[in-house]
Motif scaffolding. Structure first.
Motif, PDB file in Angstrom:
ATOM      1  N   VAL A   5       2.982  50.583 -34.935  1.00 47.74           N
ATOM      2  CA  VAL A   5       4.239  51.143 -35.426  1.00 47.74           C
ATOM      3  C   VAL A   5       5.111  51.646 -34.277  1.00 47.74           C
ATOM      4  CG1 VAL A   5       3.219  53.451 -35.798  1.00 47.74           C
ATOM      5  CG2 VAL A   5       5.268  52.759 -37.073  1.00 47.74           C
ATOM      6  N   LYS A   6       6.360  51.287 -34.325  1.00 46.04           N
ATOM      7  CA  LYS A   6       7.344  51.820 -33.379  1.00 46.04           C
ATOM      8  C   LYS A   6       7.747  53.202 -33.855  1.00 46.04           C
ATOM      9  CE  LYS A   6      11.139  50.012 -30.628  1.00 46.04           C
ATOM     10  NZ  LYS A   6      12.090  48.872 -30.453  1.00 46.04           N
ATOM     11  N   HIS A   7       7.796  54.167 -32.944  1.00 45.84           N
ATOM     12  CA  HIS A   7       8.079  55.543 -33.358  1.00 45.84           C
ATOM     13  C   HIS A   7       8.929  56.252 -32.317  1.00 45.84           C
ATOM     14  CE1 HIS A   7       4.225  55.358 -31.207  1.00 45.84           C
ATOM     15  NE2 HIS A   7       4.465  56.585 -30.767  1.00 45.84           N
ATOM     16  N   ARG A   8       9.433  57.419 -32.703  1.00 47.14           N
ATOM     17  CA  ARG A   8      10.321  58.198 -31.856  1.00 47.14           C
ATOM     18  C   ARG A   8      10.294  59.638 -32.318  1.00 47.14           C
ATOM     19  NH1 ARG A   8      16.231  56.162 -34.245  1.00 47.14           N
ATOM     20  NH2 ARG A   8      16.207  57.442 -36.146  1.00 47.14           N
ATOM     21  N   GLN A  61      13.801  50.603 -40.988  1.00 47.91           N
ATOM     22  CA  GLN A  61      14.391  51.924 -41.190  1.00 47.91           C
ATOM     23  C   GLN A  61      13.451  52.984 -40.637  1.00 47.91           C
ATOM     24  OE1 GLN A  61      15.381  52.851 -45.260  1.00 47.91           O
ATOM     25  NE2 GLN A  61      15.640  55.038 -44.840  1.00 47.91           N
ATOM     26  N   TYR A  62      13.991  53.921 -39.848  1.00 50.25           N
ATOM     27  CA  TYR A  62      13.177  55.024 -39.360  1.00 50.25           C
ATOM     28  C   TYR A  62      13.009  56.067 -40.461  1.00 50.25           C
ATOM     29  CZ  TYR A  62      12.574  53.649 -34.543  1.00 50.25           C
ATOM     30  OH  TYR A  62      12.165  52.999 -33.402  1.00 50.25           O
ATOM     31  N   LEU A  80       9.037  63.654 -35.808  1.00 50.63           N
ATOM     32  CA  LEU A  80       8.425  62.360 -35.540  1.00 50.63           C
ATOM     33  C   LEU A  80       8.833  61.369 -36.624  1.00 50.63           C
ATOM     34  CD1 LEU A  80       6.399  60.671 -33.827  1.00 50.63           C
ATOM     35  CD2 LEU A  80       4.614  61.448 -35.412  1.00 50.63           C
ATOM     36  N   GLN A  81       9.296  60.201 -36.208  1.00 44.32           N
ATOM     37  CA  GLN A  81       9.707  59.169 -37.147  1.00 44.32           C
ATOM     38  C   GLN A  81       9.079  57.834 -36.777  1.00 44.32           C
ATOM     39  OE1 GLN A  81      14.048  59.201 -37.008  1.00 44.32           O
ATOM     40  NE2 GLN A  81      14.132  60.688 -38.676  1.00 44.32           N
ATOM     41  N   GLY A  82       8.748  57.029 -37.796  1.00 40.97           N
ATOM     42  CA  GLY A  82       8.206  55.696 -37.585  1.00 40.97           C
ATOM     43  C   GLY A  82       9.111  54.654 -38.217  1.00 40.97           C
ATOM     44  N   LEU A  83       9.141  53.469 -37.620  1.00 39.71           N
ATOM     45  CA  LEU A  83       9.986  52.389 -38.119  1.00 39.71           C
ATOM     46  C   LEU A  83       9.221  51.596 -39.178  1.00 39.71           C
ATOM     47  CD1 LEU A  83      12.754  51.007 -37.681  1.00 39.71           C
ATOM     48  CD2 LEU A  83      11.608  49.464 -36.072  1.00 39.71           C
ATOM     49  N   TYR A  84       9.799  51.520 -40.370  1.00 37.37           N
ATOM     50  CA  TYR A  84       9.170  50.826 -41.490  1.00 37.37           C
ATOM     51  C   TYR A  84      10.235  50.036 -42.232  1.00 37.37           C
ATOM     52  CZ  TYR A  84       6.376  50.107 -45.751  1.00 37.37           C
ATOM     53  OH  TYR A  84       5.694  49.551 -46.814  1.00 37.37           O
ATOM     54  N   VAL A  91       8.088  56.398 -47.942  1.00 42.90           N
ATOM     55  CA  VAL A  91       6.786  55.801 -48.210  1.00 42.90           C
ATOM     56  C   VAL A  91       5.703  56.446 -47.360  1.00 42.90           C
ATOM     57  CG1 VAL A  91       7.079  53.973 -46.495  1.00 42.90           C
ATOM     58  CG2 VAL A  91       5.627  53.571 -48.488  1.00 42.90           C
ATOM     59  N   PHE A  92       6.064  57.040 -46.230  1.00 46.27           N
ATOM     60  CA  PHE A  92       5.065  57.667 -45.374  1.00 46.27           C
ATOM     61  C   PHE A  92       4.400  58.878 -46.019  1.00 46.27           C
ATOM     62  CE2 PHE A  92       7.161  56.007 -41.223  1.00 46.27           C
ATOM     63  CZ  PHE A  92       6.624  54.760 -41.457  1.00 46.27           C
ATOM     64  N   ASP A  93       5.008  59.423 -47.045  1.00 46.93           N
ATOM     65  CA  ASP A  93       4.352  60.521 -47.765  1.00 46.93           C
ATOM     66  C   ASP A  93       3.051  60.061 -48.424  1.00 46.93           C
ATOM     67  OD1 ASP A  93       6.324  62.312 -47.090  1.00 46.93           O
ATOM     68  OD2 ASP A  93       7.456  62.042 -48.953  1.00 46.93           O
TER      69      ASP A  93
END
Length: 364
Positions: A302-305, A271-272, A264-268, A34-36
């Motif tokens: 947003v939580k990210h890593r 799910q990362y 880079l990933q975000g939690l949505y 969905v981040f696209d």
């Protein structure tokens, strides 16, 4: 491909009449990443207070916790990356002149400048190089008999001037300084205009009032060197993924450059997911817990890593916080709810005091 919603919304007259159905069509429930579909806002529309920007920014911050700013005139991330890499590849003896005093006691700078940060090869968060840039080039002098203490001393300390490389290559030194001064200004403008947009959308002018001064914003040039070995500290507690930067939520307003780097990933929705790279001409904008609390958690921090990558990874992170005397103890809504920070602090200066201590301990 990212959608530039502000241009589409600009065709709707009035926008409010079409916004719900339009957003439902543009942002359905995606089975893929969905981040696209996170929107990209043109820089000129954001900084000129184009009101058609506000619904798009607000919806992105409510649904995803971040958005992109693109089409930045006169900005080229590849130039920044080139000079960032050139600096980090300099011999250590040339970089030592800009090291913070924790690493080089001969220097006076405590926060601005170079942090080698590779003391512990088995560490996770510490295993990176950092060059920290702030908003100040000069600082008003104080007389020797004027001894500052407590918050007065901190207020003076956070106005610490920048420290710039002096490598003997005059052309490089001049261009490095000018490029990153200009980059700092781009990010500072984006962060401030974002706060103004959210303040308008939520009808919370008091939020913008908290950001009228800029004593301790910071831009960090970062290099995460490729690791030669792996240890258990590098795995995610969430799903066991091997990480370069642990899961976290930022505190204030963040403007991030990832260049063409993935990772880079975000939690949505538990799910990362991969966050698209910023490329040559865009930035990621997000908020942290402190700012979200100030608006009674109406947005999404947003939580990210960053997952482990088999190469030296570079990024630039800019943080904008409230002004020194900003009241962060209660939200700016009519509810005036006690914030999480308000359990311990009244003003941002008190909060930053402990935060700086954490930086010195964990990052520098």
């Amino acid at each position: 491909m990212k959608l530039t919603l502000v241009l589409i919304l600009g065709l709707a007259v009035p926008a409010s009449a079409y916004l719900p159905s339009l957003l439902e069509k543009l942002w359905p429930s995606y089975e893929g990443n969905v981040f696209d579909e996170v929107p990209t806002i043109p820089y000129k529309d954001l900084v000129t207070d184009n009101l058609y920007v506000d619904p798009s920014v607000l919806m992105a911050m409510k649904q995803f916790g971040f958005f992109y700013v693109g089409e930045v005139p006169g900005y080229n991330a590849s130039v920044e990356l080139d000079y960032l890499q050139q600096f980090f590849n300099l011999p250590e003896e040339l970089k030592a002149g800009t090291e913070i005093r924790r690493h080089n006691p001969a220097n006076k700078n405590a926060y601005r400048g170079y942090c080698p940060g590779l003391d512990d090869v088995d560490a996770t968060l510490q295993y990176k190089n950092l060059f920290n840039i702030g908003p100040h080039e000069t600082r008003a002098p104080i007389s020797e008999d004027n001894i500052l203490t407590g918050m007065d001393k901190l207020r003076y300390d956070i106005h610490e001037p920048n420290v710039w490389p002096q490598t003997g290559d005059c052309a490089f030194d001049k261009e490095f300084k000018e490029i990153f001064q200009k980059g700092f200004e781009f990010r500072q403008t984006i962060a401030r205009k974002f706060v103004q947009s959210i303040s308008r959308s939520l009808d919370l002018p008091k939020l913008n009032d908290l950001f009228q001064e800029d004593e301790f914003s910071a831009m960090g040039l970062r290099r995460y060197p490729k690791r030669d070995r792996i240890n258990t500290n590098m795995y995610s507690d969430f799903d066991g993924t091997l990480l370069r930067e642990l899961e976290h939520i930022d505190s204030t307003v963040t403007v991030l450059t990832t260049f063409d780097n993935g990772g880079l990933q975000g939690l949505y929705k538990n799910q990362y997911r991969n966050m698209p790279a910023t490329g040559a001409n865009s930035f990621v904008v997000m908020i942290g817990k402190l700012v979200d609390d100030l608006v009674d958690n109406q947005l999404f921090s947003v939580k990210h890593r960053v997952i482990e990558t088999p190469f030296d990874r570079h990024s630039i992170t800019y943080f904008l916080g409230p002004q020194f005397d900003a009241d962060i103890s209660r939200s700016v809504t009519e509810e005036r709810r006690l914030t999480e920070a308000g359990r311990k602090y009244t003003i941002f200066g008190e909060w930053i005091k402990d935060y700086l201590g954490a930086i010195e301990l964990f990052y520098y």
